[in-house]
Scaffold this motif. Sequence first.
Motif, short mmCIF file in Angstrom:
data_model
loop_
_atom_site.label_atom_id
_atom_site.label_comp_id
_atom_site.label_asym_id
_atom_site.label_seq_id
_atom_site.Cartn_x
_atom_site.Cartn_y
_atom_site.Cartn_z
N THR A 50 0.75 -1.21 0.15
CA THR A 50 0.12 0.03 -0.08
C THR A 50 0.96 1.17 -0.07
OG1 THR A 50 -0.07 0.32 2.48
CG2 THR A 50 -1.59 -1.16 1.43
N ARG A 51 0.43 2.50 0.05
CA ARG A 51 1.06 3.73 0.23
C ARG A 51 1.14 4.18 1.78
NH1 ARG A 51 -1.67 7.13 -4.81
NH2 ARG A 51 -1.22 5.65 -6.45
N GLY A 52 0.83 3.33 2.59
CA GLY A 52 0.85 3.67 3.95
C GLY A 52 0.69 2.62 4.89
N ARG A 53 0.98 2.94 6.01
CA ARG A 53 1.11 2.06 7.20
C ARG A 53 -0.15 1.19 7.32
NH1 ARG A 53 3.63 3.67 12.57
NH2 ARG A 53 1.54 3.92 13.01
N ILE A 54 -0.17 0.09 7.94
CA ILE A 54 -1.57 -0.60 8.32
C ILE A 54 -1.54 -0.94 9.63
CG2 ILE A 54 -2.94 -2.45 7.71
CD1 ILE A 54 -1.67 -2.89 5.34
N VAL A 55 -2.47 -0.24 10.31
CA VAL A 55 -2.27 -0.27 11.56
C VAL A 55 -3.70 -0.84 12.46
CG1 VAL A 55 -0.77 1.59 12.11
CG2 VAL A 55 -3.20 2.29 12.02
N SER A 56 -4.60 -1.24 11.57
CA SER A 56 -5.71 -1.97 12.25
C SER A 56 -5.81 -3.55 11.66
CB SER A 56 -6.83 -1.12 11.59
OG SER A 56 -7.04 -1.10 10.26
N ALA A 57 -6.63 -4.14 12.46
CA ALA A 57 -6.93 -5.52 12.05
C ALA A 57 -7.87 -5.60 10.61
CB ALA A 57 -7.59 -6.26 13.27
#
Length: 68
Positions: A50-57
């Motif tokens: 992706t273009r950003g962080r993934i911080v959720s489930a």
Amino acid sequence: MATSSWIFKTSGKILAQPLIVENTAYFGCDDGSMNAVEIGGGEEKWRFITRGRIVSAPVFDSGTIFFG
């Protein structure tokens, strides 16, 4: 039931609980990747960048994985 242990290396931190659907673990990483890993042996099934962080489930509905 037999258990197995394995390590799956990522480029960042996993900040949320993985989602398990059938024999696959789905989890996001703060390196910007959503990963699908076979839980029996730890083999990568796929990785989506992706273009950003993934911080959720992630969540699962009707055969689709959703994440933010």
